[in-house]
Structure formats: C-alpha cells, structure tokens
Design a protein around this motif. Structure first.
Motif, PDB file in Angstrom:
ATOM      1  N   ALA A   8       0.874  -1.181   0.000  1.00  0.00           N
ATOM      2  CA  ALA A   8       0.000   0.000   0.000  1.00  0.00           C
ATOM      3  C   ALA A   8       0.910   1.231   0.000  1.00  0.00           C
ATOM      4  O   ALA A   8       1.387   1.662   1.044  1.00  0.00           O
ATOM      5  CB  ALA A   8      -0.900  -0.014   1.224  1.00  0.00           C
ATOM      6  N   TRP A   9       1.179   1.767  -1.171  1.00  0.00           N
ATOM      7  CA  TRP A   9       2.076   2.902  -1.317  1.00  0.00           C
ATOM      8  C   TRP A   9       1.399   4.171  -0.831  1.00  0.00           C
ATOM      9  O   TRP A   9       0.219   4.374  -1.032  1.00  0.00           O
ATOM     10  CB  TRP A   9       2.494   3.065  -2.775  1.00  0.00           C
ATOM     11  CG  TRP A   9       3.312   1.924  -3.263  1.00  0.00           C
ATOM     12  CD1 TRP A   9       2.874   0.862  -3.991  1.00  0.00           C
ATOM     13  CD2 TRP A   9       4.693   1.708  -3.029  1.00  0.00           C
ATOM     14  NE1 TRP A   9       3.905   0.000  -4.230  1.00  0.00           N
ATOM     15  CE2 TRP A   9       5.037   0.492  -3.649  1.00  0.00           C
ATOM     16  CE3 TRP A   9       5.681   2.415  -2.353  1.00  0.00           C
ATOM     17  CZ2 TRP A   9       6.323  -0.021  -3.619  1.00  0.00           C
ATOM     18  CZ3 TRP A   9       6.971   1.897  -2.327  1.00  0.00           C
ATOM     19  CH2 TRP A   9       7.282   0.700  -2.950  1.00  0.00           C
ATOM     20  N   ARG A  10       2.189   5.044  -0.204  1.00  0.00           N
ATOM     21  CA  ARG A  10       1.658   6.343   0.236  1.00  0.00           C
ATOM     22  C   ARG A  10       2.725   7.417   0.083  1.00  0.00           C
ATOM     23  O   ARG A  10       3.915   7.165   0.217  1.00  0.00           O
ATOM     24  CB  ARG A  10       1.166   6.257   1.674  1.00  0.00           C
ATOM     25  CG  ARG A  10       2.211   5.860   2.683  1.00  0.00           C
ATOM     26  CD  ARG A  10       1.575   5.694   4.057  1.00  0.00           C
ATOM     27  NE  ARG A  10       2.564   5.460   5.057  1.00  0.00           N
ATOM     28  CZ  ARG A  10       2.858   4.274   5.578  1.00  0.00           C
ATOM     29  NH1 ARG A  10       2.231   3.205   5.164  1.00  0.00           N
ATOM     30  NH2 ARG A  10       3.766   4.165   6.507  1.00  0.00           N
ATOM     31  N   LYS A  11       2.237   8.624  -0.226  1.00  0.00           N
ATOM     32  CA  LYS A  11       3.108   9.788  -0.379  1.00  0.00           C
ATOM     33  C   LYS A  11       3.070  10.612   0.894  1.00  0.00           C
ATOM     34  O   LYS A  11       2.116  10.555   1.660  1.00  0.00           O
ATOM     35  CB  LYS A  11       2.610  10.692  -1.497  1.00  0.00           C
ATOM     36  CG  LYS A  11       2.839  10.218  -2.875  1.00  0.00           C
ATOM     37  CD  LYS A  11       2.442  11.352  -3.817  1.00  0.00           C
ATOM     38  CE  LYS A  11       2.213  10.877  -5.211  1.00  0.00           C
ATOM     39  NZ  LYS A  11       1.878  11.985  -6.100  1.00  0.00           N
ATOM     40  N   SER A  13       2.353  13.774   3.072  1.00  0.00           N
ATOM     41  CA  SER A  13       1.301  14.794   3.009  1.00  0.00           C
ATOM     42  C   SER A  13       1.871  16.137   2.571  1.00  0.00           C
ATOM     43  O   SER A  13       1.142  17.009   2.126  1.00  0.00           O
ATOM     44  CB  SER A  13       0.610  14.930   4.369  1.00  0.00           C
ATOM     45  OG  SER A  13       1.553  15.315   5.357  1.00  0.00           O
ATOM     46  N   GLU A  23       7.413   7.608  -2.626  1.00  0.00           N
ATOM     47  CA  GLU A  23       6.340   6.908  -1.948  1.00  0.00           C
ATOM     48  C   GLU A  23       6.959   5.826  -1.070  1.00  0.00           C
ATOM     49  O   GLU A  23       8.003   5.274  -1.409  1.00  0.00           O
ATOM     50  CB  GLU A  23       5.395   6.258  -2.958  1.00  0.00           C
ATOM     51  CG  GLU A  23       4.664   7.257  -3.817  1.00  0.00           C
ATOM     52  CD  GLU A  23       3.800   6.609  -4.875  1.00  0.00           C
ATOM     53  OE1 GLU A  23       2.635   6.987  -4.976  1.00  0.00           O
ATOM     54  OE2 GLU A  23       4.306   5.723  -5.589  1.00  0.00           O
ATOM     55  N   ALA A  25       6.096   2.263   1.513  1.00  0.00           N
ATOM     56  CA  ALA A  25       5.137   1.199   1.815  1.00  0.00           C
ATOM     57  C   ALA A  25       5.742   0.259   2.854  1.00  0.00           C
ATOM     58  O   ALA A  25       6.943  -0.020   2.834  1.00  0.00           O
ATOM     59  CB  ALA A  25       4.790   0.419   0.555  1.00  0.00           C
ATOM     60  N   SER A  37       7.585   8.316  -7.157  1.00  0.00           N
ATOM     61  CA  SER A  37       6.169   8.364  -7.524  1.00  0.00           C
ATOM     62  C   SER A  37       5.956   8.566  -9.025  1.00  0.00           C
ATOM     63  O   SER A  37       4.922   8.183  -9.559  1.00  0.00           O
ATOM     64  CB  SER A  37       5.446   9.469  -6.744  1.00  0.00           C
ATOM     65  OG  SER A  37       5.939  10.735  -7.098  1.00  0.00           O
TER      66      SER A  37
END
Length: 69
Positions: A8-11, A13, A23, A25, A37
């Motif tokens: 579950a990749w996230r950048k 904020s 990103e 994970a 990204s």
C-alpha cells in the motif's frame, strides 16, 4: 499457497498532489520500501526495519541537513 498483497504505497502529506515525490510502503514481515512516484514500475529500494529506523533517526537528528542546500 498464500498470496502476498501488493504494498500500500503512500506519499508524504507535504507533497500535495505534485508528482516529484517518493512513496513509501510497509513490507510483509517488516521493513519498508521506497520508490519514485513518477515511475511506479521502476526500481524499489527495500530496507529492513532496523535500517529504516536508523535512517529516520538520522533525519530527525539532522544528520542529513547539509544535503538539502
């Protein structure tokens, strides 16, 4: 055979909706992966939990501040 779900990749904020960001994970079994990204199918850096904690500790302590000039 059990299937491992994709990360579950996230950048950050702080990146807003910009494309020039990394990103992160969580990895199954611990650790962290990092990717660009702009290139989600490109190379991925993988870190053990210990390596990631050490890196984050260095960031928080200013160990890399001279690199962001």
């Amino acid at each position: 055979m059990d299937r491992i779900p994709p990360p579950a990749w996230r950048k950050s904020s702080r990146s807003a909706q910009q494309d020039n960001c990394v990103e992160a994970a969580d990895l199954p079994g611990g650790g962290c992966a990092i990717r660009d990204s702009k290139d989600p199918n490109g190379p991925v850096l993988r870190f053990t939990s210990s390596e990631w904690k050490t890196f984050i500790g260095g960031v928080k302590n200013g160990a890399f501040d001279d690199l962001s000039r």
